[in-house]
Design an enzyme around this catalytic site. Structure first.
Site, PDB file in Angstrom:
ATOM      1  N   GLU A 132     -30.305  57.834 -89.896  1.00 17.65           N
ATOM      2  CA  GLU A 132     -31.348  58.154 -90.881  1.00 17.65           C
ATOM      3  C   GLU A 132     -30.944  59.406 -91.653  1.00 17.65           C
ATOM      4  OE1 GLU A 132     -33.664  57.505 -92.838  1.00 17.65           O
ATOM      5  OE2 GLU A 132     -35.452  57.131 -91.618  1.00 17.65           O
ATOM      6  N   ASP A 133     -31.416  59.518 -92.895  1.00 21.45           N
ATOM      7  CA  ASP A 133     -31.097  60.719 -93.671  1.00 21.45           C
ATOM      8  C   ASP A 133     -31.957  61.904 -93.267  1.00 21.45           C
ATOM      9  OD1 ASP A 133     -33.364  59.487 -94.666  1.00 21.45           O
ATOM     10  OD2 ASP A 133     -32.810  59.664 -96.780  1.00 21.45           O
ATOM     11  N   ASP A 136     -39.007  63.700 -91.626  1.00 19.50           N
ATOM     12  CA  ASP A 136     -39.972  64.599 -92.277  1.00 19.50           C
ATOM     13  C   ASP A 136     -41.213  64.644 -91.384  1.00 19.50           C
ATOM     14  OD1 ASP A 136     -41.970  65.617 -94.080  1.00 19.50           O
ATOM     15  OD2 ASP A 136     -40.674  65.200 -95.754  1.00 19.50           O
ATOM     16  N   PHE A 185     -38.826  69.904-100.918  1.00 19.24           N
ATOM     17  CA  PHE A 185     -38.339  68.550-101.205  1.00 19.24           C
ATOM     18  C   PHE A 185     -36.870  68.630-101.584  1.00 19.24           C
ATOM     19  CE2 PHE A 185     -37.795  64.410-102.953  1.00 19.24           C
ATOM     20  CZ  PHE A 185     -38.607  63.646-102.126  1.00 19.24           C
ATOM     21  N   ARG A 198     -29.523  60.391-106.183  1.00 20.30           N
ATOM     22  CA  ARG A 198     -28.701  59.866-105.084  1.00 20.30           C
ATOM     23  C   ARG A 198     -27.222  60.104-105.364  1.00 20.30           C
ATOM     24  NH1 ARG A 198     -32.169  56.875-101.709  1.00 20.30           N
ATOM     25  NH2 ARG A 198     -33.728  55.602-102.739  1.00 20.30           N
TER      26      ARG A 198
HETATM   27  N1  HPA Z   1     -36.299  64.345 -99.876  1.00 19.18           N
HETATM   28  C1  HPA Z   1     -36.051  63.034-100.044  1.00 19.18           C
HETATM   29  N2  HPA Z   1     -36.640  62.084 -99.340  1.00 19.18           N
HETATM   30  C2  HPA Z   1     -37.541  62.464 -98.420  1.00 19.18           C
HETATM   31  C3  HPA Z   1     -37.834  63.820 -98.183  1.00 19.18           C
HETATM   32  C4  HPA Z   1     -37.176  64.822 -98.959  1.00 19.18           C
HETATM   33  O1  HPA Z   1     -37.392  66.050 -98.826  1.00 19.18           O
HETATM   34  N3  HPA Z   1     -38.741  63.836 -97.182  1.00 19.18           N
HETATM   35  C5  HPA Z   1     -38.977  62.541 -96.842  1.00 19.18           C
HETATM   36  N4  HPA Z   1     -38.268  61.710 -97.575  1.00 19.18           N
HETATM   37 MG    MG Z   2     -34.648  57.901 -94.769  1.00 17.91          MG
END
Ligand code: HPA
Ligand code: MG
Length: 216
Positions: A132-133, A136, A185, A198
């Site tokens: 996962e990236d 949050d 963010f 992206r």
């Molecule tokens: N950036 C991009 N995508 C996200 C973020 C963020 O800070 N938090 C949850 N999804």
């Molecule tokens: Mg993600």
């Protein structure tokens, strides 16, 4: 992985200025600072790959959570493959891609998963690594893990490149984390704001101007 082993980029607030690195011209006004330069991300992924390989005795199904996870997934898989070439340690990989969308309606929130029940059944008895990236709130990952655990994989581990230090967190913590980030963010390295950014290499904080420009 102990949280003390995460790289905490919230502490010093020493964000890099836009002049320190190369930013695509089309995003110059849309970000306010560079939080994690691309080279640091790549160096950190080498270490995460090492930790994961050291903990993995057998074949691994690596599941990319799309879209934001694709760049981390690609670079992590590359590093794992390099280790398997040079190190004597060897982990056989198969690769899967899951598109996950969070939704909320008036009665409940949840996640929609792009794989069919039959496709998910393939995970039964396998060792899974979810890539996962960003974590949050943690809500999406908790729902995804609930759904996956019903299929009874042999094991499920999660790696997230980023974890956000936010009061909205449900307390979920992944097994392997690259960086703890502030409650801002962030975009870049495949993380988006309404599908933009992206194509930016560094992880950056979006500016107010950028938020306005790409608002939907
Ligand atoms: N950036 C991009 N995508 C996200 C973020 C963020 O800070 N938090 C949850 N999804
Ligand atoms: Mg993600």
């Amino acid at each position: 992985m102990n949280p003390k082993d995460w790289i905490d980029v919230t502490i010093e607030k020493n964000h890099y200025s836009m002049d320190h690195f190369v930013i695509p011209h089309h995003y110059e006004k849309d970000i306010s600072s560079i939080l994690i330069p691309h080279g640091v991300i790549m160096d950190r992924i080498k270490k995460l790959a090492r930790l994961i390989v050291d903990d993995t005795p057998g074949p691994l199904v690596v599941c990319c959570v799309l879209k934001g996870g694709h760049q981390y997934f690609a670079d992590l898989v590359n590093e794992i493959k390099k280790l398997c070439r040079h190190n004597g340690s060897s982990v056989q990989l198969s690769l899967e891609f899951i598109r996950v969308k969070s939704y909320t309606n008036d009665t409940q929130s949840g996640v929609k998963i792009s794989l069919t029940d039959a496709e998910l059944e393939e995970f039964k008895g396998k060792n899974l690594l979810i890539v996962e990236d960003i974590i949050d709130t943690g809500n999406t990952m908790v729902y995804l893990l609930e759904r996956l655990s019903k299929i009874q994989p042999a094991s499920i581990r999660v790696t997230s490149l980023l974890i956000k230090k936010t009061e909205r967190s449900n307390g979920y913590v992944p097994d392997y984390v690259g960086f703890a980030i502030p409650d801002d963010f962030v975009v870049g390295y495949a993380l988006d704001y309404n599908e933009h950014f992206r194509d930016l290499d560094h992880i950056c904080v979006i500016s107010d101007e950028g938020k306005q420009k790409y608002a939907v």
